[in-house]
Design an enzyme around this catalytic site. Structure first.
Site, PDB file in Angstrom:
ATOM      1  N   ALA A   1      55.936 -10.499   2.686  1.00 49.50           N
ATOM      2  CA  ALA A   1      56.202 -11.095   3.273  1.00 49.50           C
ATOM      3  C   ALA A   1      55.274 -10.732   4.697  1.00 49.50           C
ATOM      4  O   ALA A   1      55.487 -10.255   5.524  1.00 49.50           O
ATOM      5  CB  ALA A   1      57.309 -11.690   3.433  1.00 49.50           C
TER       6      ALA A   1
ATOM      7  N   CYS B   1      52.049 -21.180   0.203  1.00 54.61           N
ATOM      8  CA  CYS B   1      52.276 -19.217   0.768  1.00 54.61           C
ATOM      9  C   CYS B   1      53.629 -19.448   0.590  1.00 54.61           C
ATOM     10  O   CYS B   1      54.608 -20.762   1.414  1.00 54.61           O
ATOM     11  CB  CYS B   1      52.552 -19.188   1.419  1.00 54.61           C
ATOM     12  SG  CYS B   1      53.231 -17.150   2.701  1.00 54.61           S
TER      13      CYS B   1
ATOM     14  N   GLY C   1      45.913  -8.154  -6.979  1.00 58.88           N
ATOM     15  CA  GLY C   1      46.029  -7.866  -5.744  1.00 58.88           C
ATOM     16  C   GLY C   1      46.657  -6.733  -5.681  1.00 58.88           C
ATOM     17  O   GLY C   1      46.527  -5.249  -5.548  1.00 58.88           O
TER      18      GLY C   1
ATOM     19  N   LYS D   1      44.317 -23.331  -3.692  1.00 54.94           N
ATOM     20  CA  LYS D   1      45.620 -21.990  -4.514  1.00 54.94           C
ATOM     21  C   LYS D   1      46.953 -22.781  -4.689  1.00 54.94           C
ATOM     22  O   LYS D   1      47.700 -22.997  -3.326  1.00 54.94           O
ATOM     23  CB  LYS D   1      45.359 -21.311  -3.445  1.00 54.94           C
ATOM     24  CG  LYS D   1      46.054 -19.964  -4.053  1.00 54.94           C
ATOM     25  CD  LYS D   1      46.169 -18.494  -3.230  1.00 54.94           C
ATOM     26  CE  LYS D   1      46.760 -17.622  -4.289  1.00 54.94           C
ATOM     27  NZ  LYS D   1      46.078 -15.974  -3.390  1.00 54.94           N
TER      28      LYS D   1
END
Lengths: 310, 286
Positions: free
Chosen positions: A70, A133, A270, A169
């Protein structure tokens, strides 16, 4: 030896690995370092109109086969960010990630990028816009942006102003992603990144009887989410013609091969930069090359969508 | 080193506070009941539920030793802790200080406890509570027979900590204060020059503290051809090579550092010049 060189959105890449947005990527120097350590292209941390400190720490916590994060879109804002990333000289392409609260904000971001491109100061291969997100109020999933209507509007607004390719995305964990992907294509975007973390999820420390993440919840990354993203790439590949970046839990060369067989043209990495260090890009590239050679594929592009042929 | 994604590493640990000691008007030392294996210069991420998580360097292990200045919301919460309370953390993380190798012909048997084994002397330069990891280093150096000379640099007499700790280890200690309220009047690097002018020689220098102190020390060491290692601090969040907040040029302090050789640090355009805040925005001329 099989050829690992690839072409994506008209951009030549030494290999199909890309640094996923949000991972490292705060400074130009860091992105150059990631290229030196093997990445075929790099995506910056997402830039917003406002300066954002991001969520309180802890911003990451390890879970089974993955992490929850987060970060909360920590970034110095579009103006400082574009300044930071100006003057890119490496041959690997720089992709700038942006995110916004609404279509109007996206338009302002696009104007600022277009102005910098026109001045010749900013050299970037593409722009990535993030609708997905799962842990930042007013943005992405928490603002309900991952819908066909919003996706198409954002794509149209950005394409009207940007002279370079646009990637959008999405998060693979939200039902209806195929419709969103079709809307992105209709809106004129040039590629889809699948995708973001999924969730949000939560980790509670039982000794302290408390949520670990400063924000309380966060997006799940790492091998734990890989099957969901692979399925999403597979479904979207059947439904759109624009290319896909596969992302989520890619740790070894075989993970990348699996994503490409599902339909990804390139793959983003990632969390594996934690498990295997920043050299993970060159490690995965070597593993892919070895696998392709052993399986008699002359070019890496030969495996894109291979799982759809059987 | 490669890690198995299926096996969580550096999970949050919760351990008992064994003791709390007041060092000065704003620094307290905490001993934590934990047997983690760590090297001098490494750090742990200390977590206070609903407050935050911050990197803290270690003054020792088994028990873990932390000395923390009360400078804000997070450290204030740590200062509330009493003996018997618990503290949560993950780690150890990051790179460590590397000691010079003992000479090959020396066996453990020959190393005596008075530190006069002739294996050489290292110089430790600590600014403020930067002395904490250097104390851990001095203890490890002593174990292999390396002597330490320590500069404890502080703004004023009240800020000096760890003087007795180092003396109890048998280290030679030079105190410097900016205002001359105790010891040598001047900054740390002037203190180093003072020692060198007295004919002292050091095999290697180690430093932790304000960046400008380390910057000028690294420059001086380069000029004098003395190897040196510094502990570089940047705004650190994840601690595990992912979030990128702690970038210094191309490297990440959390995992490529925090310990870099002085020459490596000097090769960074941002060392001694630019830091970044929580958003990644540049703060120049610190």
């Amino acid at each position: 030896m099989s050829s690992i060189e690839t072409e994506f959105l008209g951009l030549k890449m030494k290999n199909p690995t890309i640094l996923a947005s949000g991972v490292q990527g705060v400074t130009k120097g860091n992105l150059e370092e990631v290229c030196k350590r093997g990445a075929g292209a790099v995506i910056t941390k997402s830039l917003t109109l406002e300066v954002r400190k991001g969520h309180e720490t802890p911003i990451m916590v390890q879970t089974d086969s993955g992490f929850l994060n987060a970060v909360g879109y920590a970034n110095p804002g579009i103006d400082s960010g574009l300044e930071e990333f100006s003057g890119w000289k490496r041959k690997e392409h720089l992709i700038i990630s942006i995110t916004a609260k609404n279509v109007d904000e996206y338009s302002i971001l696009a104007d600022k990028i277009a102005a910098k491109l026109k001045e010749g100061k900013l050299k970037c291969g593409a722009i990535e816009a993030v609708l997905s997100c799962p842990h930042t109020p007013e943005y992405g999933l928490m603002a309900g942006q991952q819908t066909p209507e919003i996706a198409e509007k954002v794509a149209r607004a950005l394409k009207a102003k940007l002279p370079i390719p646009l990637i959008m995305k999405i998060s693979p964990g939200i039902p209806g992603e195929v419709e969103v992907a079709k809307a992105i294509e209709r809106g004129g975007a040039n590629a889809i990144d699948i995708g973001n973390t999924i969730g949000p999820g939560m980790k509670i420390d039982i000794e302290r009887k408390a949520k670990v993440l400063g924000f309380g919840m966060g997006g799940l990354s790492g091998p734990a989410m890989k099957p969901i993203a692979i399925r999403c790439v597979y479904d979207v590949y059947k439904s759109v013609k624009i290319p896909i970046i596969g992302c989520g839990g890619i740790t070894y060369g075989t993970d990348a091969i699996e994503y490409m067989m599902a339909g990804a043209s390139t793959i983003a990495i990632g969390t594996a930069a934690y498990y295997r260090g920043t050299d993970v890009f060159s490690k995965i590239t070597k593993e892919m090359e070895k696998w392709l050679t052993e399986h008699n594929y002359p070019y890496v592009k030969d495996i894109i969508g291979a799982a759809h042929k059987n | 080193m490669e890690l198995d994604p299926g096996k969580p590493t550096f999970e949050m640990q919760t351990c008992k506070v064994l003791s709390v000691k007041k060092e000065n008007y704003r620094v307290k030392t905490f001993e934590i009941d934990s047997k983690i294996k760590a090297k001098p210069g490494q750090y742990i991420m200390v977590w206070v539920p609903n407050v935050g998580e911050r990197p803290m360097s270690l003054g020792g292990t088994n028990p873990i030793r932390l000395s923390i200045a009360n400078i804000g919301k997070f450290s204030n919460a740590i200062h509330e802790l009493k003996e018997g309370n618990v503290l949560s953390f993950r780690g150890p993380l990051g790179t460590s200080f590397k000691l010079p190798k003992p000479k090959a012909e020396t066996t453990k048997h020959e190393i005596n406890e008075t530190q006069n084994s002739g294996l050489g002397t290292i110089l430790l330069v600590g600014g403020g509570y930067g002395v904490v990891p250097l104390y851990f280093l001095a203890k490890e150096a002593k174990k292999i027979g390396i002597k330490s000379t320590v500069i404890i640099a502080a703004r004023k007499a009240d800020d000096i900590i760890y003087e007795n700790n180092f003396k109890e280890l048998g280290c030679e200690v030079l105190i410097t204060t900016d205002d001359g309220s105790e010891g040598f009047k001047g900054n740390a690097v002037e203190g180093v020059k003072h020692l060198i002018s007295q004919g002292k020689k050091f095999d290697e220098a180690y430093s932790c503290g304000p960046e400008m102190m380390m910057y000028y020390l690294a420059l001086y060491c380069k000029e004098k051809n003395v190897p040196c290692q510094v502990s570089v601090e940047r705004y650190m969040k994840c601690g595990i090579n992912i979030c990128g907040a702690c970038a210094v040029d191309g490297k990440l302090c959390c995992s490529d550092g925090p310990i870099f050789t002085g020459n490596k640090a000097l090769s960074f355009a941002e060392f001694g010049k630019v830091q970044r805040d929580a958003s990644g925005k540049k703060i120049e001329g610190h």
